[in-house]
Design a protein around this motif. Structure first.
Motif, PDB file in Angstrom:
ATOM      1  N   THR A  26      55.156  77.530  45.155  1.00 61.42           N
ATOM      2  CA  THR A  26      53.895  76.936  45.977  1.00 61.42           C
ATOM      3  C   THR A  26      54.038  75.655  46.646  1.00 61.42           C
ATOM      4  OG1 THR A  26      52.630  77.999  44.004  1.00 61.42           O
ATOM      5  CG2 THR A  26      51.461  76.219  45.477  1.00 61.42           C
ATOM      6  N   VAL A  27      53.590  75.476  47.870  1.00 64.40           N
ATOM      7  CA  VAL A  27      53.675  74.355  48.641  1.00 64.40           C
ATOM      8  C   VAL A  27      52.251  73.811  48.821  1.00 64.40           C
ATOM      9  CG1 VAL A  27      54.240  73.388  51.045  1.00 64.40           C
ATOM     10  CG2 VAL A  27      55.694  75.236  49.829  1.00 64.40           C
ATOM     11  N   LEU A  28      52.141  72.628  48.398  1.00 67.78           N
ATOM     12  CA  LEU A  28      50.846  71.602  48.607  1.00 67.78           C
ATOM     13  C   LEU A  28      51.005  70.687  49.629  1.00 67.78           C
ATOM     14  CD1 LEU A  28      50.245  70.889  44.699  1.00 67.78           C
ATOM     15  CD2 LEU A  28      49.632  73.009  46.034  1.00 67.78           C
ATOM     16  N   ASP A  29      49.806  70.516  50.386  1.00 70.88           N
ATOM     17  CA  ASP A  29      49.816  69.603  51.579  1.00 70.88           C
ATOM     18  C   ASP A  29      48.219  69.300  51.903  1.00 70.88           C
ATOM     19  OD1 ASP A  29      50.172  67.506  53.769  1.00 70.88           O
ATOM     20  OD2 ASP A  29      52.260  68.710  53.818  1.00 70.88           O
ATOM     21  N   ARG A  30      48.033  68.200  52.153  1.00 74.93           N
ATOM     22  CA  ARG A  30      46.643  67.832  52.663  1.00 74.93           C
ATOM     23  C   ARG A  30      46.214  68.769  53.793  1.00 74.93           C
ATOM     24  NH1 ARG A  30      47.066  62.352  55.359  1.00 74.93           N
ATOM     25  NH2 ARG A  30      49.110  63.668  56.062  1.00 74.93           N
ATOM     26  N   MET A  31      46.959  68.877  54.683  1.00 81.04           N
ATOM     27  CA  MET A  31      46.693  69.632  55.980  1.00 81.04           C
ATOM     28  C   MET A  31      47.530  70.903  56.110  1.00 81.04           C
ATOM     29  SD  MET A  31      45.519  66.662  58.605  1.00 81.04           S
ATOM     30  CE  MET A  31      46.654  65.347  57.961  1.00 81.04           C
ATOM     31  N   ALA A  32      47.297  71.728  56.848  1.00 85.13           N
ATOM     32  CA  ALA A  32      48.263  73.050  57.308  1.00 85.13           C
ATOM     33  C   ALA A  32      49.166  72.651  58.131  1.00 85.13           C
ATOM     34  CB  ALA A  32      47.292  74.042  57.937  1.00 85.13           C
ATOM     35  N   PRO A  33      50.213  73.172  57.750  1.00 86.61           N
ATOM     36  CA  PRO A  33      51.449  72.804  58.912  1.00 86.61           C
ATOM     37  C   PRO A  33      51.440  73.532  60.129  1.00 86.61           C
ATOM     38  CG  PRO A  33      52.029  74.479  57.169  1.00 86.61           C
ATOM     39  CD  PRO A  33      50.748  73.877  56.527  1.00 86.61           C
ATOM     40  N   PRO A  34      51.540  72.774  61.320  1.00 85.42           N
ATOM     41  CA  PRO A  34      52.266  71.460  61.353  1.00 85.42           C
ATOM     42  C   PRO A  34      51.331  70.495  61.140  1.00 85.42           C
ATOM     43  CG  PRO A  34      52.024  72.432  63.419  1.00 85.42           C
ATOM     44  CD  PRO A  34      51.506  73.475  62.725  1.00 85.42           C
ATOM     45  N   VAL A  35      51.650  69.722  59.775  1.00 86.51           N
ATOM     46  CA  VAL A  35      50.876  68.492  59.513  1.00 86.51           C
ATOM     47  C   VAL A  35      50.763  67.634  60.460  1.00 86.51           C
ATOM     48  CG1 VAL A  35      50.497  66.867  57.646  1.00 86.51           C
ATOM     49  CG2 VAL A  35      51.499  68.982  57.203  1.00 86.51           C
ATOM     50  N   PRO A  36      49.633  67.353  61.233  1.00 88.22           N
ATOM     51  CA  PRO A  36      49.679  66.607  62.359  1.00 88.22           C
ATOM     52  C   PRO A  36      50.184  65.253  62.457  1.00 88.22           C
ATOM     53  CG  PRO A  36      47.548  66.933  61.589  1.00 88.22           C
ATOM     54  CD  PRO A  36      48.348  67.718  60.894  1.00 88.22           C
ATOM     55  N   ASP A  37      50.286  64.485  61.070  1.00 90.42           N
ATOM     56  CA  ASP A  37      50.595  63.086  61.081  1.00 90.42           C
ATOM     57  C   ASP A  37      52.081  63.070  60.324  1.00 90.42           C
ATOM     58  OD1 ASP A  37      49.736  63.697  58.543  1.00 90.42           O
ATOM     59  OD2 ASP A  37      48.615  61.710  58.434  1.00 90.42           O
ATOM     60  N   GLY A  38      52.749  64.414  60.223  1.00 90.15           N
ATOM     61  CA  GLY A  38      53.818  64.149  59.703  1.00 90.15           C
ATOM     62  C   GLY A  38      54.937  64.110  60.826  1.00 90.15           C
ATOM     63  N   ALA A  57      63.900  70.671  70.586  1.00 86.79           N
ATOM     64  CA  ALA A  57      63.072  71.991  70.188  1.00 86.79           C
ATOM     65  C   ALA A  57      61.625  71.526  70.079  1.00 86.79           C
ATOM     66  CB  ALA A  57      63.657  72.516  68.725  1.00 86.79           C
ATOM     67  N   ASP A  58      60.978  72.680  70.049  1.00 87.64           N
ATOM     68  CA  ASP A  58      59.524  72.325  69.927  1.00 87.64           C
ATOM     69  C   ASP A  58      59.015  72.459  68.517  1.00 87.64           C
ATOM     70  OD1 ASP A  58      56.528  73.051  69.647  1.00 87.64           O
ATOM     71  OD2 ASP A  58      56.547  74.185  71.320  1.00 87.64           O
ATOM     72  N   ALA A  59      58.625  71.265  68.111  1.00 86.29           N
ATOM     73  CA  ALA A  59      58.798  70.780  66.755  1.00 86.29           C
ATOM     74  C   ALA A  59      57.398  71.529  66.022  1.00 86.29           C
ATOM     75  CB  ALA A  59      58.563  69.380  66.366  1.00 86.29           C
ATOM     76  N   ALA A  60      56.506  71.352  66.617  1.00 85.33           N
ATOM     77  CA  ALA A  60      55.202  71.943  65.747  1.00 85.33           C
ATOM     78  C   ALA A  60      55.225  73.485  65.827  1.00 85.33           C
ATOM     79  CB  ALA A  60      54.074  71.533  66.660  1.00 85.33           C
ATOM     80  N   ALA A  61      55.549  74.136  67.026  1.00 83.97           N
ATOM     81  CA  ALA A  61      55.891  75.634  66.819  1.00 83.97           C
ATOM     82  C   ALA A  61      56.962  75.964  65.669  1.00 83.97           C
ATOM     83  CB  ALA A  61      56.227  76.163  68.303  1.00 83.97           C
ATOM     84  N   SER A  62      58.061  75.383  65.807  1.00 82.63           N
ATOM     85  CA  SER A  62      59.239  75.618  64.764  1.00 82.63           C
ATOM     86  C   SER A  62      58.540  75.551  63.434  1.00 82.63           C
ATOM     87  CB  SER A  62      60.218  74.488  65.009  1.00 82.63           C
ATOM     88  OG  SER A  62      60.921  74.569  66.072  1.00 82.63           O
ATOM     89  N   ILE A  63      57.634  74.387  63.128  1.00 80.34           N
ATOM     90  CA  ILE A  63      57.250  74.270  61.779  1.00 80.34           C
ATOM     91  C   ILE A  63      56.259  75.488  61.405  1.00 80.34           C
ATOM     92  CG2 ILE A  63      55.728  72.752  60.168  1.00 80.34           C
ATOM     93  CD1 ILE A  63      58.399  72.014  60.337  1.00 80.34           C
ATOM     94  N   SER A  64      55.393  75.729  62.357  1.00 82.14           N
ATOM     95  CA  SER A  64      54.587  76.872  62.269  1.00 82.14           C
ATOM     96  C   SER A  64      55.266  78.067  61.845  1.00 82.14           C
ATOM     97  CB  SER A  64      53.775  77.119  63.640  1.00 82.14           C
ATOM     98  OG  SER A  64      52.786  76.074  63.672  1.00 82.14           O
ATOM     99  N   ARG A  65      56.270  78.563  62.852  1.00 82.99           N
ATOM    100  CA  ARG A  65      57.183  79.538  62.433  1.00 82.99           C
ATOM    101  C   ARG A  65      57.937  79.477  60.756  1.00 82.99           C
ATOM    102  NH1 ARG A  65      60.506  81.640  67.397  1.00 82.99           N
ATOM    103  NH2 ARG A  65      58.345  81.920  67.996  1.00 82.99           N
ATOM    104  N   LEU A  66      58.351  78.331  60.667  1.00 83.08           N
ATOM    105  CA  LEU A  66      58.629  78.248  59.291  1.00 83.08           C
ATOM    106  C   LEU A  66      57.781  78.541  58.207  1.00 83.08           C
ATOM    107  CD1 LEU A  66      61.191  77.370  57.677  1.00 83.08           C
ATOM    108  CD2 LEU A  66      60.478  75.106  58.053  1.00 83.08           C
TER     109      LEU A  66
END
Length: 427
Positions: free
Chosen positions: A35-47, A150-159
């Motif tokens: 299980t992965v927890l975070d305040r916001m959905a990835p890509p977390v905008p302030d990560g 690399a496109d960071a946000a798109a890479s995290i979304s795909r991950l």
């Protein structure tokens, strides 16, 4: 403690590149309850692994990371993230000739059979890249043709998508907002969250980046710094005129610039420097730490210090002067999690049973995205090589609080500075 079982309930705190890559690797290794927890959905905008681009390069003075980055580059080209990687070439420049750090880098590249092309003047650089014909400063340096961004946000979304396809649960919002750890008799039992009962797990992995010290006092091992980033909207014609430029960094100042992003025509610039600190209080303690705010979206603030704005403008005047006075469509601080030598911290906690740390990206974790999770999982399962375990071990607290400086050799520009109360109020 025995190595983890495939049936253990594993809670990973943090949905950035460290947390998600680890979750995917564990799921691929048949761990059944991740299980992965975070305040916001990835890509977390302030990560630190978000927005439109991150540098992908193998230029390290440490052969360990150069070798690992070479492996990562091969995975970027061939794996599920291939269409998100752009091999623009990576140019490292310096206003000093010779630059001792660049000479060291070239020696490591040669030892890894990584090709590079040196140049001794900006005139030579302009001949290699006519789109850089506006350069105003005389630089020496080299081109690594096997690098880019690399496109960071798109890479995290795909991950994140790959994680869910493999059965990983990703919980965000108040249920995913971790307030504290649940520890009984030096044994981790899970985490307390903002809404509802605790999320329980026999193993907890803190992949919390710049927020780590708010959950666990590791200020001797890592500290967070804000690095300035700016975005400028170009016209399609302007973007086309420099579309063949490489990703470029000035190692004298730390300023770097990406080619305009295809489709959006946005020009991104930033600084890889010593950065800025804050003084954030830690709930329930008398401690303060350098970190972004814990419970808010830090990406909503467009504030960067005036000196940082000036540094970005100065870098543009040296490289792309016609855009130096354009208005920003967005500015922000990107939060690094610095370590004394730029090494990641990937290790079992020495006194809290079941707790594992995967943090300390030091501004260079994202480029390893396709392979990072396997390295972290090897450490988690106690299968990693002696070299990896030693490189990424959690050092003992020396008991002395010295000014925090990242000494990996790549940081340039002015010394690290604590933001004033007025500046922090604008974050």
């Amino acid at each position: 403690m025995a190595p983890p079982s495939k049936q253990d309930a594993i809670v990973i705190v943090g949905a950035g590149v460290f947390g998600l890559s680890t979750a995917l690797s564990l799921a691929q290794r048949n761990f059944t309850d991740v299980t992965v927890l975070d305040r916001m959905a990835p890509p977390v905008p302030d990560g630190s692994s978000c927005d439109i681009s991150r540098i992908v390069r193998s230029d390290y003075s440490d052969p360990f990371y150069a070798r690992m980055a070479k492996e990562a580059l091969e995975a970027w080209r061939a794996g599920p993230f291939a269409n998100l990687y752009h091999n623009s070439g990576f140019v490292l420049t310096s206003e000093s000739r010779p630059d001792a750090f660049l000479e060291k880098l070239k020696g490591v590249l040669a030892g890894q059979d990584i090709p590079y092309e040196s140049f001794n003047s900006s005139s030579e650089l302009k001949r290699k890249f006519p789109s850089l014909n506006e350069i105003q400063t005389d630089f020496g340096g080299y081109l690594n043709p096997n690098g880019g961004w690399a496109d960071a946000a798109a890479s995290i979304s795909r991950l994140a998508t790959l994680c869910t396809e493999k059965g990983v649960s990703i919980i965000t919002g108040p249920r995913g907002t971790v307030k504290s750890m649940r520890i009984t008799n030096s044994r981790i039992e899970g985490v307390n969250v903002a809404l509802g009962p605790p999320v329980l797990g026999s193993r907890v992995i803190l992949a919390t980046g710049a927020w780590t010290n708010g959950l666990l006092d590791l200020i001797y091992a890592m500290s967070s710094s804000g690095q300035p980033v700016g975005f400028i909207q170009l016209t399609p014609e302007e973007a086309h005129s420099i579309s063949k430029m490489p990703t470029l960094i000035n190692m004298t100042s730390g300023f770097f610039v990406f080619p305009p992003t295809p489709g959006t025509n946005i020009l991104k610039v930033a600084c890889h420097s010593h950065g800025f600190e804050t003084r954030q209080p830690v709930d329930g303690t008398d401690r303060t730490i350098s970190a972004p705010k814990r419970d808010l979206n830090n990406a909503t603030s467009f504030f960067i210090p005036e000196s940082a704005d000036s540094a970005l403008r100065h870098g543009l005047r040296q490289i792309l002067p016609r855009f130096a006075d354009r208005p920003w469509i967005r500015r922000r601080l990107c939060w690094y999690t610095d370590t004394p030598e730029g090494n990641f911290v990937v290790d079992h906690h020495p006194s809290i049973e079941g707790l594992f740390i995967a943090a300390g990206g030091a501004g260079h974790g994202f480029k390893f995205l396709p392979i990072l999770g396997n390295y972290i999982s090897d450490c988690f399962e106690e299968k990693a090589s002696v070299e990896v375990r030693e490189k990424w071990r959690l050092r003992s607290d020396p008991g002395v609080r010295l000014p925090f400086v990242c000494n990996d050799g790549s940081r340039r520009g002015p010394p690290r500075r604590v933001l004033s109360k007025f500046e922090q109020a604008r974050l």
